[in-house]
Design a protein around this motif. Sequence first.
Motif, PDB file in Angstrom:
ATOM      1  N   SER A  34      46.118  45.841  37.973  1.00 45.33           N
ATOM      2  CA  SER A  34      46.025  44.378  37.920  1.00 45.33           C
ATOM      3  C   SER A  34      45.400  43.876  36.630  1.00 45.33           C
ATOM      4  O   SER A  34      45.516  42.700  36.297  1.00 45.33           O
ATOM      5  N   GLY A  35      44.711  44.781  35.909  1.00 46.37           N
ATOM      6  CA  GLY A  35      44.002  44.369  34.699  1.00 46.37           C
ATOM      7  C   GLY A  35      42.696  43.656  35.000  1.00 46.37           C
ATOM      8  O   GLY A  35      42.082  43.072  34.112  1.00 46.37           O
ATOM      9  N   ALA A  36      42.265  43.709  36.245  1.00 46.63           N
ATOM     10  CA  ALA A  36      41.022  43.045  36.649  1.00 46.63           C
ATOM     11  C   ALA A  36      39.882  44.055  36.721  1.00 46.63           C
ATOM     12  O   ALA A  36      40.097  45.179  37.176  1.00 46.63           O
ATOM     13  N   PRO A  37      38.694  43.685  36.282  1.00 42.69           N
ATOM     14  CA  PRO A  37      37.558  44.588  36.435  1.00 42.69           C
ATOM     15  C   PRO A  37      37.265  44.840  37.918  1.00 42.69           C
ATOM     16  O   PRO A  37      37.549  43.995  38.766  1.00 42.69           O
ATOM     17  N   ILE A  38      36.702  45.991  38.210  1.00 40.07           N
ATOM     18  CA  ILE A  38      36.357  46.345  39.602  1.00 40.07           C
ATOM     19  C   ILE A  38      35.546  45.232  40.259  1.00 40.07           C
ATOM     20  O   ILE A  38      35.780  44.884  41.415  1.00 40.07           O
ATOM     21  N   GLY A  39      34.595  44.658  39.524  1.00 42.20           N
ATOM     22  CA  GLY A  39      33.770  43.586  40.088  1.00 42.20           C
ATOM     23  C   GLY A  39      34.589  42.399  40.551  1.00 42.20           C
ATOM     24  O   GLY A  39      34.249  41.749  41.547  1.00 42.20           O
ATOM     25  N   SER A  40      35.698  42.111  39.856  1.00 39.42           N
ATOM     26  CA  SER A  40      36.561  40.999  40.254  1.00 39.42           C
ATOM     27  C   SER A  40      37.250  41.277  41.579  1.00 39.42           C
ATOM     28  O   SER A  40      37.484  40.365  42.371  1.00 39.42           O
ATOM     29  N   LEU A  41      37.583  42.551  41.809  1.00 40.49           N
ATOM     30  CA  LEU A  41      38.206  42.897  43.075  1.00 40.49           C
ATOM     31  C   LEU A  41      37.284  42.519  44.229  1.00 40.49           C
ATOM     32  O   LEU A  41      37.715  41.887  45.195  1.00 40.49           O
ATOM     33  N   TYR A  42      36.032  42.894  44.107  1.00 43.61           N
ATOM     34  CA  TYR A  42      35.074  42.603  45.189  1.00 43.61           C
ATOM     35  C   TYR A  42      34.687  41.123  45.224  1.00 43.61           C
ATOM     36  O   TYR A  42      34.361  40.596  46.288  1.00 43.61           O
ATOM     37  N   HIS A  43      34.731  40.466  44.074  1.00 44.06           N
ATOM     38  CA  HIS A  43      34.441  39.030  44.046  1.00 44.06           C
ATOM     39  C   HIS A  43      35.508  38.260  44.839  1.00 44.06           C
ATOM     40  O   HIS A  43      35.190  37.401  45.653  1.00 44.06           O
ATOM     41  N   HIS A  44      36.771  38.584  44.572  1.00 47.29           N
ATOM     42  CA  HIS A  44      37.871  37.877  45.236  1.00 47.29           C
ATOM     43  C   HIS A  44      38.129  38.382  46.650  1.00 47.29           C
ATOM     44  O   HIS A  44      38.649  37.642  47.486  1.00 47.29           O
ATOM     45  N   PHE A  45      37.767  39.642  46.895  1.00 49.30           N
ATOM     46  CA  PHE A  45      38.044  40.256  48.195  1.00 49.30           C
ATOM     47  C   PHE A  45      36.797  40.992  48.678  1.00 49.30           C
ATOM     48  O   PHE A  45      36.706  42.214  48.555  1.00 49.30           O
TER      49      PHE A  45
END
Length: 198
Positions: A34-45
């Motif tokens: 996705s090109g998203a940092p790991i932290g963004s995954l947990y932020h959004h989900f």
Amino acid sequence: MARSTRESILTAAAELMRHRGYAAVAMKDLAAASGAPIGSLYHHFPGGKVQIAREALVNAGAAYGMLIPTLVDPHDDLGEAVEALFAQAADDMAATGYANMCPVASVAAEIADTVDELRQATAEIFDGWLDGGAAYFTKRGLPPAQARDVTVALVGALEGAFILARTLRSREPLLVAGRVLAPGYRGVALGAHAAVPG
């Protein structure tokens, strides 16, 4: 128009699960794809991988639920429509190197007894496909019970043929399924074209 980070994550998750299933997709894979940092995954989900998978499957399920109505809509004879539907599915599978398998079916078979939240989500998606297909065929003039039977037969045959086609790297399972099912519906008239649900 640029996709949001959230949309990019869900799209990447659906694509990865389409190819690998659920267990073989790690959070680092989702971040990379996705090109998203790991932290963004947990932020959004905040629910982690299960939440991402569930939402990605729901999105993919809505798109795949349009397959039958979209491909059947140009036809006035159900048998002709069935054969064309399976032929198009065979062409699509071959064009993608036999990777064009729905992520919903991939995950459903894998997690039916292990991740109940995803089992429930895939069951709801399948129910939506069956209800939507039955409503579509009813609008095209089939009696409701027959419309439901046709939809169950088509979804079941497609999903089984997708698995065989992907495993064998062959269009044959899809083409044969269409060829065998079509005569049973040949001569069944479909009424005025229904608007494809959306």
